[in-house]
Design a protein around this motif. Structure first.
Motif, PDB file in Angstrom:
ATOM      1  N   LEU A 285     -68.617  98.957  25.314  1.00 25.02           N
ATOM      2  CA  LEU A 285     -68.194 100.080  24.583  1.00 25.02           C
ATOM      3  C   LEU A 285     -68.391 101.398  25.806  1.00 25.02           C
ATOM      4  O   LEU A 285     -67.355 102.035  25.730  1.00 25.02           O
ATOM      5  N   THR A 288     -64.474 100.835  27.196  1.00 32.95           N
ATOM      6  CA  THR A 288     -63.670 101.094  26.263  1.00 32.95           C
ATOM      7  C   THR A 288     -63.621 102.595  26.054  1.00 32.95           C
ATOM      8  O   THR A 288     -62.718 103.079  25.884  1.00 32.95           O
ATOM      9  N   MET A 289     -64.978 103.349  25.909  1.00 36.17           N
ATOM     10  CA  MET A 289     -64.716 104.701  25.662  1.00 36.17           C
ATOM     11  C   MET A 289     -64.622 105.645  26.616  1.00 36.17           C
ATOM     12  O   MET A 289     -63.934 106.672  26.656  1.00 36.17           O
ATOM     13  N   PHE A 290     -65.069 105.277  27.693  1.00 36.53           N
ATOM     14  CA  PHE A 290     -64.898 105.934  29.154  1.00 36.53           C
ATOM     15  C   PHE A 290     -64.284 105.580  30.332  1.00 36.53           C
ATOM     16  O   PHE A 290     -63.384 106.590  30.957  1.00 36.53           O
ATOM     17  N   LEU A 329     -61.971 113.336  29.293  1.00 40.50           N
ATOM     18  CA  LEU A 329     -62.378 113.703  27.867  1.00 40.50           C
ATOM     19  C   LEU A 329     -62.993 114.914  27.680  1.00 40.50           C
ATOM     20  O   LEU A 329     -62.744 115.397  26.497  1.00 40.50           O
ATOM     21  N   PHE A 346     -60.036 112.337  18.878  1.00 37.79           N
ATOM     22  CA  PHE A 346     -61.319 111.912  19.231  1.00 37.79           C
ATOM     23  C   PHE A 346     -61.434 110.843  17.923  1.00 37.79           C
ATOM     24  O   PHE A 346     -62.239 109.863  18.286  1.00 37.79           O
ATOM     25  N   TYR A 349     -59.407 107.691  18.652  1.00 39.93           N
ATOM     26  CA  TYR A 349     -59.721 107.058  20.186  1.00 39.93           C
ATOM     27  C   TYR A 349     -61.220 106.411  20.044  1.00 39.93           C
ATOM     28  O   TYR A 349     -61.208 105.377  20.515  1.00 39.93           O
ATOM     29  N   THR A 350     -61.960 107.052  19.200  1.00 40.48           N
ATOM     30  CA  THR A 350     -63.309 106.417  19.361  1.00 40.48           C
ATOM     31  C   THR A 350     -63.269 105.101  18.398  1.00 40.48           C
ATOM     32  O   THR A 350     -63.916 104.145  18.768  1.00 40.48           O
ATOM     33  N   ALA A 353     -61.880 102.596  20.679  1.00 43.90           N
ATOM     34  CA  ALA A 353     -62.715 102.064  21.704  1.00 43.90           C
ATOM     35  C   ALA A 353     -63.935 100.907  20.951  1.00 43.90           C
ATOM     36  O   ALA A 353     -64.201 100.075  21.653  1.00 43.90           O
ATOM     37  N   VAL A 354     -64.442 101.632  19.896  1.00 41.89           N
ATOM     38  CA  VAL A 354     -65.314 100.603  19.239  1.00 41.89           C
ATOM     39  C   VAL A 354     -64.603  99.386  18.882  1.00 41.89           C
ATOM     40  O   VAL A 354     -65.346  98.174  18.968  1.00 41.89           O
TER      41      VAL A 354
END
Length: 620
Positions: A285, A288-290, A329, A346, A349-350, A353-354
């Motif tokens: 995570l 994928t998130m950052f 971000l 967001f 995008y979140t 990512a999850v």
């Protein structure tokens, strides 16, 4: 004695001055291009994109994913494409439907892939070049970046459709409350391209509803009336509730159709290869998130050409890309908040990512984060904030909309404060950063095209040409099959190998329609639509029996050291002569992971045709 000079302040001022000078230089070049009259630059860019795409078709050999989609389209019924294949492929059947008319009518395989891919990617690029609210230099250069030109266009897969879907979403977004039908249709198109599209479209709809709720609250403050009533009135207006309900129903139907069965390859493989529990999930995570977004433009942290659960990240690389991602971000949040579109970025995008961290993501999929970000920037830049101006942040840097980074200058002759210098330097960093990402992406594009031309991407074309050149196009062929699990990890009832998952068969089958491939899906009474279905031990034993009954194959094809031809009584590697060998591999950001493939011909046939033997280099 005089007062000592502030060395630190002097150094900082020199650095800030240099940054500002470089930023100004970039903006001057941008302004010159902006001032070119007429549409010649746009026409030239579109022409270069088109010529480049079809020139790459001449050297790019389709690989497994491209070939399998063609075979599913050619050999499966419409019912199987819509309702069976998605359970095993993991995405809706739209791409297969697009290929089906060409494949079923016998159109040229490689040309058809290139044309269909270009129809979607070319349309997306045309909209970008002529309709995007970015400054001209970006509209002309973005089409040649790595993901937009090479990874999602030259390599023919459903992501070319996703490019067009994002372009349409961005184009229709600003009028979504007035003309919701076409905006929702674009979201539905995005859903039809991929499971990732369903996730992103869902996030954008949630953000849309929150925006309507916020607008209802503002209206309730300024006027009499209930916020709840205003919200429902806003949702009902212009048929939005009908369109949203239809989109929800469509998205749910896709989810039902793509849900994996208990024998789907990806599902069983996940069971065999645990991702490391909560620690593994958090690591994935975090990436994928950052880490994913900077990995599309700057870094190369995820380069394993593997699913995320099996990717090996260097801790330092992961931390570096993560820090860069956090900074990006933060900038996106500040800019999105000014444009009142932070949620539109967001939330989807979140969710993406999850979903990617929990369910599935392969190296190639990270480009989706970039496509979505470009779409969101387009939305923000095309949005009017109560006056006929473009985005404030990008106007300040000059590379995206008109303006320059001297807006923060004080009056002539007035000494700039440290804060003002920092602000100017910060604004100047934006065009420098954008230029750096473009340069890196162009390098990836160029080196990838060279690597693709230098050796085989997929081996089907050259190996089938070799067989045809030596009169073996109608031979009986046995292709290797893939090891699915490590022997110690195969669960009860399953073997290490899945004999129906024949990589070589898929790659060469579109070229060898007259050959008798003994483990071809049709020969085994199976469907290409179900190729990612993992057989249990009993099913494998039955398949091996069917292959053995067909007699001794004339040609073996596949891995260079054919240890996978096991349990077949009529196959002994010593009876065959290795006559052709090739190096192939998929390209990622200019590098190529090379594998070996070979053709073996039965000795009596090889000697009759005068074929030369290639020495087998056995590995210890």
């Amino acid at each position: 004695m005089g007062k000592p000079k502030n060395t630190k302040s002097s150094t900082d001022g020199a650095i800030f001055s240099l940054i500002e000078k470089i930023g100004n230089g970039i903006n001057k070049i941008s302004d010159r291009i902006e001032n070119i009259k007429g549409s010649f630059p746009e026409i030239l860019a579109m022409l270069l994109y088109t010529v480049g795409h079809f020139m790459m078709m001449l050297v790019h050999e389709p690989w497994f994913d491209e070939a399998l989609a063609w075979l599913i389209a050619r050999d499966s019924s419409i019912k199987q494409i819509l309702f069976e294949a998605p359970h095993y492929e993991g995405h809706p059947g739209l791409w297969h439907l697009m290929l089906a008319p060409f494949a079923k009518l016998g159109a040229p395989y490689e040309l058809s892939l290139a044309v269909i891919s270009f129809i979607f990617s070319g349309a997306a690029i045309a909209i970008l070049i002529w309709k995007a609210p970015f400054k001209r230099i970006l509209r002309l250069l973005l089409p040649f970046t790595y993901f937009l030109f090479y990874q999602y266009s030259v390599v023919s897969r459903p992501y070319c459709m996703m490019m067009l879907a994002f372009a349409l979403i961005a184009l229709f977004y600003k009028d979504r409350n007035i003309k919701p039908g076409r905006y929702v249709a674009a979201l539905a198109f995005l859903c039809a391209t991929s499971a990732y599209g369903v996730v992103i479209a869902g996030g954008m709809c949630i953000a849309w509803l929150i925006q309507l709720w916020a607008e209802a609250g503002e209206n309730a403050k300024n006027q009499t009336g209930s916020r709840i009533k205003g919200f429902f009135k806003g949702v009902a207006g212009k048929g939005k509730i009908f369109y949203l309900a239809a989109l929800l129903a469509y998205a749910l139907s896709i989810i039902v159709r793509i849900m994996p069965t208990d024998k789907t390859y990806a599902t069983i493989r996940a069971e065999m290869n645990p991702s490391g529990g909560m620690g593994g999930f958090l690591r994935h995570l975090f990436y994928t998130m950052f880490g994913s977004l900077p990995d599309t433009v700057l870094t190369n942290t995820y380069s394993d050409l593997n699913v995320l659960s099996n990717a090996g990240f260097s801790r330092s690389e992961l931390i570096t890309s993560g820090i860069l991602g956090i900074l990006i971000l933060i900038v996106i949040f500040v800019y999105g908040r000014k444009k009142r579109e932070a949620l539109t970025f967001f939330i989807p995008y979140t969710m993406l990512a999850v979903f990617s961290a929990i369910v599935y993501i392969f190296t190639f999929h990270i480009g989706i984060f970039l496509l979505f970000t470009i779409c969101w920037l387009w939305i923000c830049e095309g949005k009017k904030s109560g006056r006929e101006t473009d985005g404030e942040l990008t106007k300040a840097v000059g590379l995206i909309t008109e303006g320059d980074n001297n807006a923060a200058d004080t009056k002539a002759g007035t000494k700039a404060t440290d804060r003002e210098m920092l602000k100017k330097a910060g604004l100047a960093l934006v065009p420098i950063f954008i230029t750096l990402t473009l340069v890196i992406s162009f390098m990836w594009t160029i080196t990838s095209c060279i690597a693709d031309a230098d050796s085989e991407y997929g081996f089907g074309r050259n190996e089938s040409n070799y067989l045809k050149a030596h009169g073996l196009e109608k031979a009986s062929i046995l292709c290797d099959w893939n090891p699915v699990f490590k022997p110690e990890m195969a669960k009860e009832g399953y073997d290490e190998f899945d004999v129906a998952f024949a990589y070589s068969d898929v790659c060469v089958a579109p070229y060898l329609e007259d050959a008798v491939i003994l483990n071809h899906m049709d020969e085994l009474g199976l469907e290409y639509a179900l190729i990612h279905r993992t057989n249990d031990s009993k099913e494998n034993a039955e398949i091996i029996r069917k292959i053995s009954e067909k007699g001794t194959p004339e040609v073996l094809m596949g891995l260079a050291d054919l240890a996978v031809f096991f349990e077949l009584k009529d196959v002994n590697i010593t009876d065959y002569m290795k006559v052709y060998s090739s190096r192939y591999g998929t390209v990622w950001k200019g590098t190529k992971g090379l594998n070996s493939s070979a053709v073996y011909v039965r000795r009596d046939i090889a000697e009759e045709k005068g074929l030369k033997e290639i020495k087998i280099e056995r590995q210890e």
